[in-house]
Design a protein around this motif. Sequence first.
Motif, PDB file in Angstrom:
ATOM      1  N   ALA A 181     -42.999 -18.757 -26.952  1.00  0.00           N
ATOM      2  CA  ALA A 181     -42.331 -17.601 -27.562  1.00  0.00           C
ATOM      3  C   ALA A 181     -41.995 -17.849 -29.028  1.00  0.00           C
ATOM      4  O   ALA A 181     -41.502 -16.951 -29.718  1.00  0.00           O
ATOM      5  N   GLY A 182     -42.226 -19.083 -29.489  1.00  0.00           N
ATOM      6  CA  GLY A 182     -41.985 -19.419 -30.884  1.00  0.00           C
ATOM      7  C   GLY A 182     -40.540 -19.655 -31.245  1.00  0.00           C
ATOM      8  O   GLY A 182     -40.153 -19.541 -32.411  1.00  0.00           O
ATOM      9  N   VAL A 183     -39.723 -20.011 -30.254  1.00  0.00           N
ATOM     10  CA  VAL A 183     -38.292 -20.184 -30.535  1.00  0.00           C
ATOM     11  C   VAL A 183     -37.782 -21.592 -30.242  1.00  0.00           C
ATOM     12  O   VAL A 183     -36.638 -21.914 -30.569  1.00  0.00           O
ATOM     13  N   ALA A 184     -38.592 -22.438 -29.632  1.00  0.00           N
ATOM     14  CA  ALA A 184     -38.103 -23.756 -29.195  1.00  0.00           C
ATOM     15  C   ALA A 184     -37.522 -24.571 -30.339  1.00  0.00           C
ATOM     16  O   ALA A 184     -36.528 -25.298 -30.153  1.00  0.00           O
ATOM     17  N   ASP A 185     -38.120 -24.441 -31.538  1.00  0.00           N
ATOM     18  CA  ASP A 185     -37.626 -25.236 -32.666  1.00  0.00           C
ATOM     19  C   ASP A 185     -36.270 -24.763 -33.173  1.00  0.00           C
ATOM     20  O   ASP A 185     -35.646 -25.424 -33.998  1.00  0.00           O
ATOM     21  N   ARG A 186     -35.802 -23.620 -32.660  1.00  0.00           N
ATOM     22  CA  ARG A 186     -34.484 -23.102 -33.044  1.00  0.00           C
ATOM     23  C   ARG A 186     -33.470 -23.191 -31.909  1.00  0.00           C
ATOM     24  O   ARG A 186     -32.353 -22.718 -32.028  1.00  0.00           O
ATOM     25  N   VAL A 187     -33.886 -23.782 -30.775  1.00  0.00           N
ATOM     26  CA  VAL A 187     -33.036 -23.856 -29.585  1.00  0.00           C
ATOM     27  C   VAL A 187     -32.445 -25.251 -29.432  1.00  0.00           C
ATOM     28  O   VAL A 187     -33.151 -26.252 -29.554  1.00  0.00           O
ATOM     29  N   VAL A 188     -31.151 -25.315 -29.180  1.00  0.00           N
ATOM     30  CA  VAL A 188     -30.458 -26.579 -28.905  1.00  0.00           C
ATOM     31  C   VAL A 188     -29.976 -26.542 -27.454  1.00  0.00           C
ATOM     32  O   VAL A 188     -29.238 -25.624 -27.073  1.00  0.00           O
ATOM     33  N   PRO A 189     -30.396 -27.483 -26.618  1.00  0.00           N
ATOM     34  CA  PRO A 189     -29.904 -27.491 -25.234  1.00  0.00           C
ATOM     35  C   PRO A 189     -28.477 -28.029 -25.145  1.00  0.00           C
ATOM     36  O   PRO A 189     -28.127 -29.002 -25.820  1.00  0.00           O
ATOM     37  N   VAL A 190     -27.667 -27.361 -24.360  1.00  0.00           N
ATOM     38  CA  VAL A 190     -26.324 -27.839 -24.026  1.00  0.00           C
ATOM     39  C   VAL A 190     -26.249 -27.840 -22.507  1.00  0.00           C
ATOM     40  O   VAL A 190     -26.423 -26.801 -21.871  1.00  0.00           O
ATOM     41  N   SER A 191     -26.020 -28.992 -21.929  1.00  0.00           N
ATOM     42  CA  SER A 191     -25.974 -29.104 -20.473  1.00  0.00           C
ATOM     43  C   SER A 191     -24.573 -29.457 -20.002  1.00  0.00           C
ATOM     44  O   SER A 191     -23.898 -30.310 -20.573  1.00  0.00           O
ATOM     45  N   TYR A 192     -24.174 -28.777 -18.971  1.00  0.00           N
ATOM     46  CA  TYR A 192     -22.884 -29.022 -18.337  1.00  0.00           C
ATOM     47  C   TYR A 192     -22.893 -30.400 -17.685  1.00  0.00           C
ATOM     48  O   TYR A 192     -23.943 -30.886 -17.244  1.00  0.00           O
TER      49      TYR A 192
END
Length: 392
Positions: free
Chosen positions: A150-161
């Motif tokens: 989708a072309g968004v992974a480079d702008r996504v930061v994972p936050v995990s509980y």
Amino acid sequence: MTTAQPLDVQPTPLALLLLGREADPRSERGVECPGDLPSPSDPDLVARARAAKEKLGDRVFVLGHHYQRDEVIQFADVTGDSFKLARDAAARPEAEYIVFCGVHFMAESADILTTDAQAVVLPDLAAGCSMADMATAEQVAECWDVLTEAGVADRVVPVSYMNSSADIKAFTGKHGGTICTSSNAKRALEWAFEQGEKILFLPDQHLGRNTAVRDMGMSLDDCVLYNPHKPNGGLTAEQLRDAKMILWRGHCSVHGRFSVESVEDVRARMPGVNVLVHPECKYEVVAAADYVGSTEYIIKALEAAPRGSKWAIGTELNLVRRLANRFAAEDKEIVFLDKTVCFCSTMNRIDLPHLVWTLESLAEGKLVNRIEVDPETEKYAKLALERMLALP
């Protein structure tokens, strides 16, 4: 002064399951411990546990999560939520054995934070977490591929509980993200938005949504729900590009049971009641409550509450019942928010027979049910945890 009253809850057909006496196919997969367990009816169980613990002395350190049964909690050296207990374990390097009376992901976190010389033991390997099991490493890797396409992974930061497996924590660390607890979720999200434009929040959709909307002023439209069981998570590329919060379709089976009807019912039955719920509850329940906070927040709120106040608590029943008994002498009326039994089924698998078997085995020099995280997973999971510890 009033005396403690039985909580107004009714058993359901799932009572045996919720008490941990049956298997839950939706929980983390595990196995029963080998060997013969002591009988639950053994009148000497308490004495046996005390004797084994005394024989082990400082070699053993027993951690008890707030949701554990009273019969288990009485043997805990410290009690707390999952991350507090993992840190407590790390602060006791002299303890050869860390017996974690909790669930699998908690024991993994303790193993990550303790030394190689320490062995973390889970009394029943079938004590898992249905929420943690709702996000597997394979599913999350596939999700990242969807975000990349989708072309968004480079702008996504994972936050995990914190309530996630070591594999998910490692994925988070490897992809520049951090871990959060229910106490510091807002700080974690603020940090993540400084690193990128979007957040992939794993695995509890409700904590992510409640934090984003209730605590940070976002709208529900800023959030989309990624369903790992649907192609592309059930989302279009446009939805992923427009979203600020990409919420994983996971939830707590205990906190997810509470409803707005539960809140309305208790208000009708107890005029003047304060409704206090955990942020793992659904958004509409949190919106209908008076107070929202983590397990530690709930305990502190009740400690500070005035005498004679009334409280309906939306969290696990073992803890609510313990708090009701504790504060009865202060005329604080504390009831469970729902009328049906709401134990954490997998947490309740840790019972006195399993604890006795574990302690006696260790006292005899037999290491049982050790929880070990492989070095590669530990490396990146620890990186994610360290990012959380560094949060301002």
